[in-house]
Design a protein around this motif. Structure first.
Motif, mmCIF file in Angstrom:
data_model
loop_
_atom_site.group_PDB
_atom_site.id
_atom_site.type_symbol
_atom_site.label_atom_id
_atom_site.label_comp_id
_atom_site.label_asym_id
_atom_site.label_seq_id
_atom_site.Cartn_x
_atom_site.Cartn_y
_atom_site.Cartn_z
ATOM 1 N N ARG A 1 0.831 -1.194 0.000
ATOM 2 C CA ARG A 1 0.000 0.000 0.000
ATOM 3 C C ARG A 1 0.882 1.267 0.000
ATOM 4 O O ARG A 1 0.663 2.204 -0.759
ATOM 5 N N SER A 2 1.930 1.259 0.850
ATOM 6 C CA SER A 2 2.786 2.457 0.909
ATOM 7 C C SER A 2 3.617 2.571 -0.366
ATOM 8 O O SER A 2 3.905 3.672 -0.844
ATOM 9 N N THR B 1 3.862 5.827 -2.923
ATOM 10 C CA THR B 1 5.115 6.390 -3.442
ATOM 11 C C THR B 1 5.090 6.450 -4.969
ATOM 12 O O THR B 1 5.445 7.468 -5.570
#
Lengths: 263, 270
Positions: free
Chosen positions: A124-125, A129
Motif C-alpha cells: 500500500r505504501s 510512493t
C-alpha cells in the motif's frame, strides 16, 4: 476466478507507471539515449540492497541512489565530455557490482522478485510512493514539454537561442531516474528499460506528430500493462516478463499492419 | 542620441581579443576580433578543427571565452534576451533522428519556444507566424508532412523557416551546405541573399569551403588560431592571408573565364 481485490494494488501501480514510462521514453528514445532508463534501473539494485542491509528507509534509498547516479551520468556527459553511452555503461556496471558485493558481504541474497517483478512486491505504501512520483514526473514533463521537444530535436539551436538546455537535461535525467525506480517496482530491474522504450518505438511506427505519438505510446503501454498484470495473476507468472512480451506483441502487430496496409 | 538611432549604428556582434581553450595549454582561439554590422553578409572560413563552431558558441554566449569581450546587440551574450529571437542553423540541424515524430509545422514552431518563455504554450499567433515563415521559404504546402520524409534540401528550407519564425535580425549558419547537393546549395544561397537584401537580416555563414562562399558575402574572415583577419572578399582572396592561414596547402588560382558579370576565383589542393 481471479480475486480482483488482490489485483487492485498492482493494477493501480501498473497504470501509473504505464503512463509515466513511455512519456519519459519519448524524450530518451528520440535523443538516441534509449538505454538510460534501463541503466538507471540497474543502479536501483544498489539502492535496494543498501535499503535492505541498513534496514533504514528501504523505500527511499532506491530513489536516492537512482537520482545520484543520473546526476553523475549527466555530469560526466556535460562537463567531462564522456559520451552518454560510455557514462551509462560505467554507472550501470558499477551499480550492479557494488550491489552484488554489498549483498554478499551481508549475506542478503538479491531476490528474483526484484529482478523480474512480483505482484506481491507492491504494498500500500509502495503504491502511494509510485503515485506521488508519477505525478511529480508528469507535472515537470508537461510544464517543460515544448522545451524538452526542442532540445531533443536540436540541442544546439536550443542552446543558441538561450534555452537553459543544461538544466533541462539535468531535470530530464532526474525524472528518468525517478521513473525508472517506480517502474522497477512493478516489472523488476531487468525489464524496466523495455517499458520506457518499446511502446514509444511501436507508436513511432505510425508516423504521426509528437503529441499523437506520445498518446499512442501511452495507450500501448497501458494496454500491455493491464493485459500483462491480469495474465500474470491468472497463470501465476512474474509480471515484468508478461507485460514486456505484451508490449512487444503490440509492436510487432503494428509493424505487421503497416506492412499489410501500406505497400 | 535616441535609442533607435543608436541601435541602428551599433554593431550586431562585436568581439575583441577572444581566447579560448578546452584544455589549458591547447588554445583553439587566440586573440580573435571581429565586428559584424547590421545588414552584413559575413563569412567565416577556416579548416576543420580551426575553432569555427567554438567561435560561434562564444559569440552566442553558449561558451564563455577564457579572455576577451563579446557584445551581442550591445549586451553580454549570456544575458542577452535578444538571443531568443535569433536564428541558428547548426551543422547537425538536419541530422535529427529520422523517425522523429514531428511535422514540418512542429519543427518551425520550435523557433518560437525560447521567445515564448517557460510555462507559456504556443498559440494561434505562433502558428500563423510558422506558416508565414514556411511561405517565405516556399514550403508552406509541406506544413503537415513529417519532417523525416523530406529531402535534405527541403529539410534545410524548413530549418531556415524555423530560423525565420522568431523574426530575427541575425541568422547564423554553421556549415550549411555540407551534405546538400549542388542545386540545393545554389537555391540555399539565393534564398539567403534575398533574406539579407530584402528583409535586411544580418547573416553569418561559417564554412570550410571558400569556393561556395567567396562570392556571396560582403565580408570574409579567415580563422586559424592567431590569424584572424577580415576585409572584402576580393582583398582576402588576393592577399597573403589565405596562404598563411592554410599553411600553404591551398593555392589560389584566379579564373578569368567570364561567368556572368563577375570573375570567379577558386582554389585547388596541392
Amino acid at each position: 476466478m481471479i480475486d480482483l481485490t488482490q489485483l487492485l494494488l498492482p493494477i493501480a501501480a501498473g497504470l501509473c507507471i504505464a503512463v509515466v514510462a513511455p512519456t519519459i521514453g519519448m524524450f530518451t528514445v528520440l535523443r538516441r539515449y534509449s538505454l538510460v532508463a534501463d541503466s538507471l534501473a540497474h543502479v536501483v539494485l544498489l539502492g535496494v540492497v543498501i535499503g535492505s542491509v541498513s534496514g533504514l528507509l528501504p523505500g527511499v534509498f532506491p530513489f536516492v541512489v537512482a537520482v545520484l547516479a543520473a546526476l553523475l551520468v549527466e555530469y560526466l556527459r556535460e562537463y567531462r565530455q564522456v559520451s552518454g553511452e560510455a557514462a551509462l555503461a560505467v554507472i550501470m556496471t558499477g551499480g550492479v557490482a557494488a550491489a552484488s558485493t554489498l549483498a554478499s558481504m551481508f549475506g542478503k541474497p538479491i531476490d528474483e522478485e526484484i529482478l523480474f517483478g512480483s505482484l506481491e512486491m507492491i504494498t500500500r505504501s509502495g503504491l502511494v510512493t509510485i503515485l506521488v512520483v508519477g505525478l511529480v514526473v508528469m507535472v515537470f514533463v508537461l510544464l517543460l514539454w515544448k522545451e524538452l521537444v526542442y532540445a531533443s530535436f536540436d540541442d544546439e539551436a536550443a542552446r543558441a537561442q538561450g534555452l537553459p538546455v543544461r538544466s533541462i537535461n539535468m531535470i530530464l535525467m532526474v525524472m528518468t531516474a525517478l521513473t525508472a525506480t517506480a517502474v522497477m517496482q512493478v516489472v523488476g530491474v531487468l525489464l524496466t528499460g523495455a517499458l520506457t522504450v518499446v511502446p514509444v518505438i511501436a507508436a513511432i511506427q505510425l508516423r504521426r506528430g509528437f503529441r499523437t505519438t506520445a498518446a499512442v505510446a501511452i495507450i500501448i503501454s497501458v494496454t500491455a500493462t493491464t493485459a500483462g498484470l491480469v495474465l500474470s495473476s491468472v497463470f501465476r507468472l512474474a509480471p515484468g516478463g508478461v507485460i514486456v512480451l505484451a508490449a512487444l506483441a503490440l509492436l510487432f502487430l503494428i509493424m505487421l499492419m503497416r506492412r499489410l496496409f501500406r505497400t | 542620441m535616441p535609442r533607435n538611432i543608436k541601435e541602428q549604428f551599433e554593431p550586431v556582434i562585436e568581439a575583441k581579443n577572444i581566447c579560448f581553450a578546452y584544455r589549458a595549454g591547447d588554445p583553439i582561439l587566440s586573440s580573435v576580433s571581429l565586428t559584424v554590422n547590421r545588414g552584413d553578409f559575413f563569412g567565416i572560413i577556416g579548416t576543420n578543427g580551426s575553432g569555427k563552431t567554438t567561435l560561434l558558441k562564444i559569440l552566442l554566449g553558449v561558451l564563455a571565452p577564457v579572455s576577451g569581450q563579446v557584445r551581442l546587440f550591445g549586451e553580454d551574450p549570456r544575458k542577452s534576451k535578444a538571443r531568443s529571437s535569433l536564428g541558428y542553423v547548426s551543422q547537425q540541424a538536419t541530422h535529427f533522428e529520422r523517425n522523429f515524430p514531428a511535422t514540418v509545422a512542429d519543427v518551425v514552431l520550435m523557433g518560437r519556444v525560447a521567445g515564448a518563455g517557460l510555462l507559456r504554450r504556443l498559440g494561434k499567433t505562433d502558428k500563423a507566424k510558422a506558416l508565414a515563415a514556411l511561405r517565405e521559404v516556399g514550403m508552406e504546402s509541406f506544413a503537415g508532412r513529417r519532417i523525416g520524409v523530406l529531402s535534405s534540401g527541403q529539410q534545410q528550407r524548413v530549418i531556415i523557416a524555423r530560423a525565420l519564425v522568431g523574426e530575427p535580425e541575425l541568422i547564423i549558419f554553421d556549415e550549411p551546405t555540407v551534405g546538400v547537393d549542388v542545386n540545393a546549395e545554389a537555391e540555399f544561397f539565393s534564398l539567403i541573399r534575398r533574406l539579407n537584401k530584402e528583409k535586411k537580416i544580418t547573416v553569418i555563414v561559417v564554412t570550410h569551403d571558400i569556393d561556395i562562399i567567396g562570392h556571396q558575402v560582403n565580408k570574409l574572415m579567415c580563422l586559424h588560431c592567431s590569424i584572424a583577419t577580415h576585409g572584402t572578399p576580393q582583398q582576402f582572396l588576393e592577399g597573403e592571408t589565405l596562404h598563411a592561414a592554410t599553411h600553404g596547402n591551398v593555392q589560389l588560382i584566379p579564373h578569368h573565364e567570364d561567368r556572368g558579370h563577375h570573375n570567379n576565383h577558386s582554389y585547388d589542393h596541392d
